[in-house]
Design a protein around this motif. Structure first.
Motif, mmCIF file in Angstrom:
data_model
loop_
_atom_site.group_PDB
_atom_site.id
_atom_site.type_symbol
_atom_site.label_atom_id
_atom_site.label_comp_id
_atom_site.label_asym_id
_atom_site.label_seq_id
_atom_site.Cartn_x
_atom_site.Cartn_y
_atom_site.Cartn_z
ATOM 1 N N THR A 116 -6.900 -1.624 4.967
ATOM 2 C CA THR A 116 -7.914 -2.415 4.287
ATOM 3 C C THR A 116 -8.353 -3.600 5.137
ATOM 4 O O THR A 116 -9.531 -3.898 5.271
ATOM 5 N N THR A 137 -7.818 -6.545 -6.060
ATOM 6 C CA THR A 137 -7.331 -5.225 -6.438
ATOM 7 C C THR A 137 -5.850 -5.036 -6.159
ATOM 8 O O THR A 137 -5.299 -3.998 -6.463
ATOM 9 N N PRO A 170 -4.364 1.531 -2.854
ATOM 10 C CA PRO A 170 -5.732 1.716 -3.330
ATOM 11 C C PRO A 170 -5.856 3.013 -4.103
ATOM 12 O O PRO A 170 -4.983 3.891 -4.043
ATOM 13 N N LEU A 171 -6.971 3.165 -4.797
ATOM 14 C CA LEU A 171 -7.196 4.369 -5.598
ATOM 15 C C LEU A 171 -7.056 5.636 -4.763
ATOM 16 O O LEU A 171 -6.493 6.634 -5.204
ATOM 17 N N GLN A 203 -11.151 1.951 -1.070
ATOM 18 C CA GLN A 203 -10.681 2.464 -2.349
ATOM 19 C C GLN A 203 -10.910 3.955 -2.552
ATOM 20 O O GLN A 203 -10.182 4.579 -3.311
ATOM 21 N N TYR A 250 -11.537 -0.357 -13.605
ATOM 22 C CA TYR A 250 -10.821 -0.091 -12.349
ATOM 23 C C TYR A 250 -9.321 -0.026 -12.611
ATOM 24 O O TYR A 250 -8.615 0.883 -12.150
ATOM 25 N N TRP A 264 -6.702 3.052 -11.944
ATOM 26 C CA TRP A 264 -5.503 2.810 -11.137
ATOM 27 C C TRP A 264 -4.249 3.233 -11.902
ATOM 28 O O TRP A 264 -3.385 3.949 -11.370
#
Length: 369
Positions: free
Chosen positions: A6, A28, A55-56, A87, A357, A361
């Motif tokens: 990221t 996040t 992350p997703l 993500q 979100y 998740w």
């Protein structure tokens, strides 16, 4: 903490953009007991004990599915691009591969916008869902006003499908070959293709797409087929007939454009019904609209809807993934199509994650609601 991957994505911009994007991406990560922080306290009820701040895309990979978003070529940079790359592991071009953009004049192709989406996906380890090849809407004027007889129109369609799929051969994981072939009552939509060619255009388009790229997965994609009803039944009959004819169709895309609180209780069973035909299924254009401005209760309810959709997909072994239609409320199509409604995506207009979100998740992480 924010992953090295990221940080690498964020670090590509200017100092100002870097600070802004880092602030958004930090929102996040887990906070206080591991739960991903949200932009609103509305998402904090019933927190879940997350073991990591993945992350997703990482959570989805662990569950054997993809998680994607629609993106426009003009929004691949800056904060939207950085969030999408961090993500999501799949991207769908919003308009860049539709007929009016790709072939604005007969025989003259403009590949640049679609190529930009593909390049973005390659740079960030994402797959691409091609959207779309044959649709009744967003067609160029030369096609809609042309004086074509049935044979001539069929030839034009087959050439366009062949040319576009050939151009992107090996770069598109799945194509929405035919988009929205059915009307709301389950009858065939009386657009250009059906009026002049009848239902045979559908099989012809799939056959041409498969010939151009045998490795790409080929889908029919539509809205309003997620629950029990005449349109869903008609789609079932259509794809069952295509399978019986030996047409190279691989899957059904459920657009999943929902109003708040209207995710069908039978969505999971509906996807399983299609999967039992030997087809893959996917949630291709998820959003959940509501009256604006939303309050905390509406955002919580929206989160429940998002969670339900993700969990329904995970419960069906042939569900290949979930894609949201637009990353942020700032660029969502919903307010233009449904005046007075919006706030339909997992990120707000400032690109901060919403309770929706968090719900995605949690569902991908396997936390109980």
């Amino acid at each position: 903490m924010v992953s090295k991957r990221t940080l690498g994505i964020v670090a590509g911009g200017s100092a100002v953009a870097l600070l802004a994007a880092t602030a958004v991406l930090l929102a996040t990560r887990p906070s206080g007991g591991g739960r991903p922080a949200t932009a609103s306290a509305a998402g904090s009820a019933g927190g879940h004990p997350a073991a990591s701040g993945a992350p997703l895309r990482d959570l989805a990979a662990a569950r054997g599915v993809h998680v994607g978003t629609a993106m426009a070529a003009g929004r691949l940079g800056g904060i939207p691009g950085r969030i999408a790359a961090a993500q999501f592991d799949s991207v769908t071009p919003e308009n860049e591969m539709k007929w009016e953009r790709v072939e604005p004049e007969r025989g003259r192709y403009d590949w640049a916008p679609g190529d930009a989406v593909v390049a973005f996906a390659k740079a960030h380890g994402m797959q691409v869902r091609g959207h779309n090849l044959v649709w009744h809407s967003q067609l160029p004027e030369w096609l809609t006003t042309g004086d074509f007889d049935a044979d001539g129109l069929r030839d034009v369609m087959l050439r366009h499908v062949t040319d576009e799929v050939t151009h992107y051969k090996g770069e598109i994981a799945a194509w929405d070959v035919v988009n929205e072939p059915l009307d709301d009552d389950g009858s065939f939509r009386a657009g250009l293709w059906y009026r002049q060619l009848g239902a045979s255009y559908i099989a012809d388009a799939f056959t041409a797409a498969h010939a151009a790229d045998p490795a790409a997965k080929l889908y029919v994609n539509d809205y309003g087929i997620e629950g029990a009803g005449p349109k869903s039944d008609a789609m079932y009959e259509l794809v069952a007939s295509l399978k019986k004819q030996g047409v190279p169709i691989d899957g059904v895309g459920f657009q999943a454009h929902f109003a708040l609180g209207r995710v069908p209780a039978t969505f999971r069973a509906t996807m399983q019904r299609f999967a039992d035909l030997g087809l893959d299924v996917a949630v291709t254009e998820l959003d959940v609209r509501m009256p604006t401005p939303p309050d905390a209760a509406a955002l919580r309810r929206q989160a429940d809807d998002y969670r339900a959709v993700v969990e329904d997909c995970l419960a069906v072994s042939r569900c290949r993934g979930i894609a949201v239609w637009g990353l942020s409320d700032a660029t969502s199509w919903v307010p233009d199509a449904f005046p007075g409604q919006g706030a339909a995506t997992p990120y707000d207009a400032s690109y901060r994650p919403k309770p929706a979100y968090d719900a995605m998740w949690a569902a991908l992480h396997g936390d109980r609601g």
